[in-house]
Design a protein around this motif. Structure first.
Motif, PDB file in Angstrom:
ATOM      1  N   CYS A   1     -74.713 -35.290  73.428  1.00 28.21           N
ATOM      2  CA  CYS A   1     -73.695 -35.267  72.368  1.00 28.21           C
ATOM      3  C   CYS A   1     -73.209 -33.862  72.022  1.00 28.21           C
ATOM      4  N   ALA A   2     -73.489 -32.867  72.867  1.00 27.67           N
ATOM      5  CA  ALA A   2     -72.859 -31.554  72.717  1.00 27.67           C
ATOM      6  C   ALA A   2     -71.442 -31.560  73.263  1.00 27.67           C
ATOM      7  N   ASN A   3     -71.067 -32.621  73.969  1.00 29.93           N
ATOM      8  CA  ASN A   3     -69.843 -32.591  74.775  1.00 29.93           C
ATOM      9  C   ASN A   3     -68.591 -33.183  74.133  1.00 29.93           C
ATOM     10  N   GLN A   4     -68.735 -33.993  73.111  1.00 32.04           N
ATOM     11  CA  GLN A   4     -67.587 -34.759  72.618  1.00 32.04           C
ATOM     12  C   GLN A   4     -66.801 -34.055  71.516  1.00 32.04           C
ATOM     13  N   SER A   5     -67.219 -32.841  71.110  1.00 31.09           N
ATOM     14  CA  SER A   5     -66.563 -32.215  69.961  1.00 31.09           C
ATOM     15  C   SER A   5     -66.900 -30.732  69.852  1.00 31.09           C
ATOM     16  N   LEU A   6     -66.118 -30.052  68.998  1.00 28.08           N
ATOM     17  CA  LEU A   6     -66.376 -28.659  68.623  1.00 28.08           C
ATOM     18  C   LEU A   6     -66.186 -28.540  67.109  1.00 28.08           C
TER      19      LEU A   6
ATOM     20  N   ILE B   1     -62.659 -30.249  66.398  1.00 28.46           N
ATOM     21  CA  ILE B   1     -61.727 -30.578  67.475  1.00 28.46           C
ATOM     22  C   ILE B   1     -62.429 -31.569  68.389  1.00 28.46           C
ATOM     23  N   MET B   2     -61.815 -32.717  68.581  1.00 35.16           N
ATOM     24  CA  MET B   2     -62.407 -33.744  69.424  1.00 35.16           C
ATOM     25  C   MET B   2     -62.073 -33.465  70.897  1.00 35.16           C
ATOM     26  N   SER B   3     -62.976 -33.844  71.756  1.00 40.01           N
ATOM     27  CA  SER B   3     -62.860 -33.535  73.183  1.00 40.01           C
ATOM     28  C   SER B   3     -61.925 -34.481  73.926  1.00 40.01           C
ATOM     29  N   ILE B   4     -61.508 -34.025  75.097  1.00 43.47           N
ATOM     30  CA  ILE B   4     -60.898 -34.878  76.111  1.00 43.47           C
ATOM     31  C   ILE B   4     -61.844 -34.807  77.302  1.00 43.47           C
TER      32      ILE B   4
ATOM     33  N   GLU C   1     -66.731 -42.089  74.909  1.00 45.42           N
ATOM     34  CA  GLU C   1     -67.778 -41.551  74.026  1.00 45.42           C
ATOM     35  C   GLU C   1     -67.204 -40.856  72.788  1.00 45.42           C
ATOM     36  N   VAL C   2     -65.974 -40.386  72.893  1.00 47.30           N
ATOM     37  CA  VAL C   2     -65.415 -39.552  71.828  1.00 47.30           C
ATOM     38  C   VAL C   2     -65.208 -40.346  70.536  1.00 47.30           C
ATOM     39  N   ALA C   3     -64.725 -41.567  70.638  1.00 48.54           N
ATOM     40  CA  ALA C   3     -64.389 -42.360  69.448  1.00 48.54           C
ATOM     41  C   ALA C   3     -65.574 -42.586  68.505  1.00 48.54           C
ATOM     42  N   PRO C   4     -66.740 -43.041  68.979  1.00 49.15           N
ATOM     43  CA  PRO C   4     -67.851 -43.240  68.036  1.00 49.15           C
ATOM     44  C   PRO C   4     -68.363 -41.941  67.422  1.00 49.15           C
ATOM     45  N   VAL C   5     -68.264 -40.830  68.154  1.00 50.88           N
ATOM     46  CA  VAL C   5     -68.661 -39.546  67.584  1.00 50.88           C
ATOM     47  C   VAL C   5     -67.651 -39.122  66.518  1.00 50.88           C
ATOM     48  N   GLU C   6     -66.378 -39.382  66.770  1.00 46.60           N
ATOM     49  CA  GLU C   6     -65.359 -39.055  65.763  1.00 46.60           C
ATOM     50  C   GLU C   6     -65.581 -39.861  64.486  1.00 46.60           C
ATOM     51  N   GLU C   7     -66.011 -41.100  64.611  1.00 47.40           N
ATOM     52  CA  GLU C   7     -66.308 -41.912  63.429  1.00 47.40           C
ATOM     53  C   GLU C   7     -67.410 -41.267  62.595  1.00 47.40           C
ATOM     54  N   TRP C   8     -68.392 -40.673  63.256  1.00 46.92           N
ATOM     55  CA  TRP C   8     -69.465 -39.992  62.526  1.00 46.92           C
ATOM     56  C   TRP C   8     -68.912 -38.794  61.758  1.00 46.92           C
ATOM     57  N   TYR C   9     -68.042 -38.019  62.402  1.00 47.46           N
ATOM     58  CA  TYR C   9     -67.445 -36.872  61.722  1.00 47.46           C
ATOM     59  C   TYR C   9     -66.616 -37.324  60.518  1.00 47.46           C
TER      60      TYR C   9
ATOM     61  N   GLN D   1     -62.298 -32.713  58.744  1.00 45.43           N
ATOM     62  CA  GLN D   1     -60.914 -32.841  59.168  1.00 45.43           C
ATOM     63  C   GLN D   1     -60.905 -32.818  60.685  1.00 45.43           C
ATOM     64  N   ARG D   2     -60.299 -33.822  61.311  1.00 46.58           N
ATOM     65  CA  ARG D   2     -60.338 -33.931  62.764  1.00 46.58           C
ATOM     66  C   ARG D   2     -59.029 -33.470  63.395  1.00 46.58           C
ATOM     67  N   HIS D   3     -59.151 -32.729  64.495  1.00 48.19           N
ATOM     68  CA  HIS D   3     -58.003 -32.242  65.248  1.00 48.19           C
ATOM     69  C   HIS D   3     -58.091 -32.789  66.681  1.00 48.19           C
ATOM     70  N   HIS D   4     -56.919 -32.977  67.295  1.00 46.71           N
ATOM     71  CA  HIS D   4     -56.888 -33.521  68.650  1.00 46.71           C
ATOM     72  C   HIS D   4     -55.997 -32.665  69.550  1.00 46.71           C
ATOM     73  N   LEU D   5     -56.476 -32.400  70.728  1.00 50.81           N
ATOM     74  CA  LEU D   5     -55.692 -31.692  71.738  1.00 50.81           C
ATOM     75  C   LEU D   5     -54.594 -32.600  72.279  1.00 50.81           C
ATOM     76  N   ASN D   6     -53.548 -32.009  72.796  1.00 48.48           N
ATOM     77  CA  ASN D   6     -52.456 -32.756  73.409  1.00 48.48           C
ATOM     78  C   ASN D   6     -52.851 -33.101  74.848  1.00 48.48           C
ATOM     79  N   TYR D   7     -53.222 -34.351  75.064  1.00 47.04           N
ATOM     80  CA  TYR D   7     -53.724 -34.738  76.384  1.00 47.04           C
ATOM     81  C   TYR D   7     -52.636 -34.691  77.458  1.00 47.04           C
ATOM     82  N   LYS D   8     -51.354 -34.628  77.033  1.00 52.64           N
ATOM     83  CA  LYS D   8     -50.273 -34.520  78.009  1.00 52.64           C
ATOM     84  C   LYS D   8     -50.164 -33.107  78.576  1.00 52.64           C
ATOM     85  N   LYS D   9     -50.709 -32.145  77.832  1.00 53.29           N
ATOM     86  CA  LYS D   9     -50.649 -30.748  78.264  1.00 53.29           C
ATOM     87  C   LYS D   9     -52.008 -30.213  78.702  1.00 53.29           C
TER      88      LYS D   9
END
Length: 298
Positions: free
Chosen positions: A90-95, A107-110, A119-127, A133-141
């Motif tokens: 669980c070191a991998n899904q967030s910063l 910042i949630m991972s891609i 894996e990211v969604a259930p970890v985000e629920e914990w945060y 406050q959750r931030h998301h990278l632009n997966y298109k870029k």
């Protein structure tokens, strides 16, 4: 100071020049209820598909958790999810981050592998439940970003060390530095066995780091040596087979590390660290050890 640094000549500051950041006082661990090796996404998995002793893994996980409790860290436990065998890492899904006002952000991972993206969604629920406050990278870029597998905070300072080359896109760090208003020193990773920065770089305290030098480029090594006054070097056997650089030092004094990393342990003790040795052999089969099995948080 939002800045992406890729060369030694760009380092016109020392860590002590940057704002302080409170050390996390708790950590998250994901129980290994569904841990197994069902596919191959790194060199360590190749010979171990289906080869996990679940009872031993559960015992080893509890040993790591108890070691963290020895350091007075508060441990939050999250149940793993069916079909997500690597969620235990669980070191991998967030910063996560805490700003100058004490506000908690993340910042949630891609995830690079399609197998791990859910894996990211259930970890985000914990945060969310913890008030982040959750931030998301632009997966298109940005193709991929694997959280604190590659993005590691300099102990006690608002400075990020960023690995790239295998699991994290170099482009991710522009967004991260702007979002958190911090500088990031980027380190290109050279060998598939050291596919995350946390497999070859362990910041122990503000002045001391443990590394495996062959994992880095010449530029990378120069930047590391410029920013840390004490650079400890793990030998190949410890780094490759015992994941010695995947240790962690949650309080600047205690180092939790895979046992039998004899030469590395001797160096740590010589430099005044108190070492807590644990067994993570079942998890090393899957390409992770102590650092991978937890997420520091506020």
């Amino acid at each position: 100071m939002s800045k992406v640094i890729t060369a030694p000549k760009q380092l016109d500051f020392r860590p002590a020049d940057l704002p302080a950041m409170d050390k996390p006082g708790k950590l998250l661990m994901v129980r290994p209820t569904h841990f197994s090796i069902d596919y191959v996404i790194n060199p360590y998995m190749k010979e171990h598909v289906g080869d996990v002793d679940k009872a031993a893994a559960a015992q080893q996980w509890e040993g790591v958790r108890d070691a963290f409790r020895q350091t007075s860290m508060k441990v939050h436990e999250l149940e793993g999810q069916p079909g997500l065998p690597d969620m235990v890492f669980c070191a991998n899904q967030s910063l996560p981050f805490r700003d100058d006002n004490g506000e908690k952000e993340v910042i949630m991972s891609i995830m690079y592998s399609a197998n791990r993206k859910p894996e990211v969604a259930p970890v985000e629920e914990w945060y969310a439940a913890q008030g982040y406050q959750r931030h998301h990278l632009n997966y298109k870029k940005i193709n991929s970003f694997e959280g604190m597998g590659d993005a590691l905070w300099h102990p006690g300072r608002k400075l990020l060390w960023g690995g790239y080359g295998f699991r994290t896109s170099k482009a991710a760090y522009g967004f991260i530095t702007k979002t958190f208003d911090v500088p990031a020193i980027l380190l290109e990773l050279r060998h598939p066995e050291f596919y995350h920065l946390d497999t070859c770089f362990c910041a122990l305290n503000e002045t001391t780091v443990l590394i495996y030098p062959p994992a880095f480029t010449k530029n990378g090594l120069q930047m590391i040596r410029k920013m840390f006054s004490e650079v400890l070097e793990a030998p190949k056997e410890d780094a490759l087979h015992r994941f010695a650089c995947n240790a962690t030092c949650p309080d600047g004094r205690h180092v939790v590390i895979q046992k039998a990393s004899t030469e590395t342990v001797e160096q740590l003790q010589k430099h005044g660290f108190e070492v807590i040795e644990v067994e993570t052999g079942e998890f090393i089969k899957s390409g992770g050890s102590v650092f991978c099995m937890k997420m520091m948080a506020w």
